[in-house]
Design a protein around this motif. Structure first.
Motif, PDB file in Angstrom:
ATOM      1  N   GLY A  24       0.795  -1.230   0.000  1.00 46.07           N
ATOM      2  CA  GLY A  24       0.000   0.000   0.000  1.00 46.07           C
ATOM      3  C   GLY A  24       0.821   1.270   0.000  1.00 46.07           C
ATOM      4  O   GLY A  24       0.267   2.372  -0.023  1.00 46.07           O
ATOM      5  N   SER A  25       2.161   1.154  -0.010  1.00 49.20           N
ATOM      6  CA  SER A  25       2.990   2.364   0.025  1.00 49.20           C
ATOM      7  C   SER A  25       3.065   3.048  -1.339  1.00 49.20           C
ATOM      8  O   SER A  25       3.523   4.183  -1.415  1.00 49.20           O
ATOM      9  N   GLY A  26       2.646   2.349  -2.392  1.00 51.18           N
ATOM     10  CA  GLY A  26       2.597   2.992  -3.713  1.00 51.18           C
ATOM     11  C   GLY A  26       3.599   2.458  -4.716  1.00 51.18           C
ATOM     12  O   GLY A  26       3.763   3.033  -5.797  1.00 51.18           O
ATOM     13  N   LYS A  27       4.248   1.340  -4.390  1.00 53.17           N
ATOM     14  CA  LYS A  27       5.291   0.794  -5.265  1.00 53.17           C
ATOM     15  C   LYS A  27       4.743   0.430  -6.648  1.00 53.17           C
ATOM     16  O   LYS A  27       5.287   0.837  -7.673  1.00 53.17           O
ATOM     17  N   SER A  28       3.668  -0.346  -6.653  1.00 52.71           N
ATOM     18  CA  SER A  28       3.115  -0.776  -7.944  1.00 52.71           C
ATOM     19  C   SER A  28       2.568   0.407  -8.733  1.00 52.71           C
ATOM     20  O   SER A  28       2.610   0.408  -9.972  1.00 52.71           O
ATOM     21  N   THR A  29       2.076   1.409  -8.042  1.00 51.25           N
ATOM     22  CA  THR A  29       1.547   2.591  -8.729  1.00 51.25           C
ATOM     23  C   THR A  29       2.647   3.269  -9.540  1.00 51.25           C
ATOM     24  O   THR A  29       2.402   3.739 -10.651  1.00 51.25           O
TER      25      THR A  29
HETATM   26  N1  LIG Z   1      -6.612   1.499  -9.360  1.00 55.78           N
HETATM   27  C1  LIG Z   1      -6.593   2.087  -8.175  1.00 55.78           C
HETATM   28  N2  LIG Z   1      -7.547   2.980  -7.825  1.00 55.78           N
HETATM   29  C2  LIG Z   1      -7.542   3.595  -6.623  1.00 55.78           C
HETATM   30  N3  LIG Z   1      -6.599   3.377  -5.682  1.00 55.78           N
HETATM   31  C3  LIG Z   1      -5.632   2.508  -5.969  1.00 55.78           C
HETATM   32  C4  LIG Z   1      -5.568   1.811  -7.212  1.00 55.78           C
HETATM   33  N4  LIG Z   1      -4.469   1.020  -7.202  1.00 55.78           N
HETATM   34  C5  LIG Z   1      -3.868   1.216  -6.013  1.00 55.78           C
HETATM   35  N5  LIG Z   1      -4.569   2.095  -5.279  1.00 55.78           N
HETATM   36  C6  LIG Z   1      -4.213   2.560  -3.923  1.00 55.78           C
HETATM   37  O1  LIG Z   1      -2.947   3.156  -4.011  1.00 55.78           O
HETATM   38  C7  LIG Z   1      -2.174   2.850  -2.875  1.00 55.78           C
HETATM   39  C8  LIG Z   1      -0.865   2.248  -3.291  1.00 55.78           C
HETATM   40  O2  LIG Z   1      -1.098   0.966  -3.856  1.00 55.78           O
HETATM   41  P1  LIG Z   1       0.063   0.139  -4.549  1.00 55.78           P
HETATM   42  O3  LIG Z   1       0.797   1.028  -5.493  1.00 55.78           O
HETATM   43  O4  LIG Z   1      -0.560  -1.077  -5.111  1.00 55.78           O
HETATM   44  O5  LIG Z   1       1.003  -0.210  -3.324  1.00 55.78           O
HETATM   45  P2  LIG Z   1       2.117  -1.341  -3.174  1.00 55.78           P
HETATM   46  O6  LIG Z   1       2.455  -1.858  -4.536  1.00 55.78           O
HETATM   47  O7  LIG Z   1       3.260  -0.642  -2.501  1.00 55.78           O
HETATM   48  O8  LIG Z   1       1.534  -2.399  -2.298  1.00 55.78           O
HETATM   49  C9  LIG Z   1      -3.033   1.936  -2.002  1.00 55.78           C
HETATM   50  O9  LIG Z   1      -3.606   2.717  -0.987  1.00 55.78           O
HETATM   51  C10 LIG Z   1      -4.070   1.415  -2.953  1.00 55.78           C
HETATM   52  O10 LIG Z   1      -5.276   1.153  -2.257  1.00 55.78           O
END
Ligand SMILES: Nc1ncnc2c1ncn2[C@@H]1O[C@H](COP(=O)(O)OP(=O)(O)O)[C@@H](O)[C@H]1O
Ligand SMILES: [Mg+2]
Length: 251
Positions: A24-29
């Motif tokens: 949830g820290s935003g890595k995949s984003t």
């Molecule tokens: N498609 C999306 N729409 C809205 N919020 C999202 C979406 N994808 C991820 N998030 C939110 O963005 C934040 C970061 O998620 P993510 O990048 O998946 O983290 P990580 O990869 O570090 O676990 C989380 O709070 C998640 O709920």
């Protein structure tokens, strides 16, 4: 609401950058922004000097090879899956990518490259699916390789062997490794510590061990006492055997 704030970093050719942080820290984003699954709401993200918003997804795919967090395979053969990124890849290229991805298990299969893959790859284990999707990403020539939590199902030894093999394989490209496991990212040229969408620290393992409390916390929770002492000390030759090769290569 924006997920990421105040990020500023470069991924350079010939170097490995790691992002570590909790779920949830935003890595995949960050990875998804690079591939334009989303676009930035503010600031800019450039690939090879161009703002990604001026590049089509098709063109971006020529620059970036991406292993998503959830390894996906489609029904067909192993060869079909591996050629997804490069339709005219030879069998030799496929075997080479499998070797780099530590997928020796394919050689044990009676049908080798022609082995059937069920929809979603469910006839393979999680670790095998991860290695096959890493091999597929390696078949595709790219300027930037992104591995999103791609090493999490691998045991430490396979993880280290794979990263070591990667170093020569994609030496001219930029590599981004996203991970939660500190062992996976120790040797990266730069490590980004991400928390709640913000950078808490950026540097090498040694630098972060000195300066970044969030990173020290991760290290303390994941590394054994003796590993910590060795890794923060001067003599990195003392690192446990499984990681030793990758360590040296990373310096
Ligand atoms: N498609 C999306 N729409 C809205 N919020 C999202 C979406 N994808 C991820 N998030 C939110 O963005 C934040 C970061 O998620 P993510 O990048 O998946 O983290 P990580 O990869 O570090 O676990 C989380 O709070 C998640 O709920
Ligand atoms: Mg993620």
């Amino acid at each position: 609401e924006d997920t990421l704030h105040h990020l500023n970093f470069y991924l350079r050719r010939g170097t490995t950058t790691a992002i570590i942080g909790q779920t949830g820290s935003g890595k995949s984003t960050i990875a998804k922004l690079m591939l334009r699954f989303h676009d930035v709401t503010d600031g800019e993200l450039t690939v090879c000097g161009s703002d990604v918003r001026t590049i089509t997804q098709q063109e971006l795919r020529d620059h970036i090879s991406y292993v998503p967090q959830k390894a996906w395979l489609f029904s067909g053969t192993i060869a079909d899956n591996l050629r997804d990124g490069k339709a005219d890849a030879s069998d030799e290229e496929l075997w080479h990518a499998l070797d780099v991805a530590q997928s020796g298990f394919v050689r044990e299969l009676p049908d080798g490259l022609q082995s059937r893959v069920a929809q979603g790859g469910t006839n393979f284990s999680g670790g095998q699916r991860q290695r096959l999707s890493i091999a597929r990403a390696l078949v595709r020539p790219a300027d930037l390789y992104i591995f999103d939590d791609s090493f999490s199902a691998l045991d430490f030894k396979t993880d280290a062997a794979l990263r070591h093999a990667l170093q020569t394989e994609v030496a001219d490209a930029a590599v981004l490794i996203i991970a939660q496991r500190i062992n996976t990212i120790l040797t990266a040229d730069q490590i980004i510590v991400l928390k709640d969408g913000c950078i808490q620290g950026l540097g090498t393992h040694e630098e972060l061990m000195r300066s970044c409390s969030a990173y020290q916390e991760i290290a303390r929770s994941q590394l054994r006492e003796e590993e910590l002492a060795e890794l923060t000390g001067e003599d990195r030759e003392q690192v446990p055997a499984a990681d030793g090769a990758a360590m040296k290569g990373g310096e």
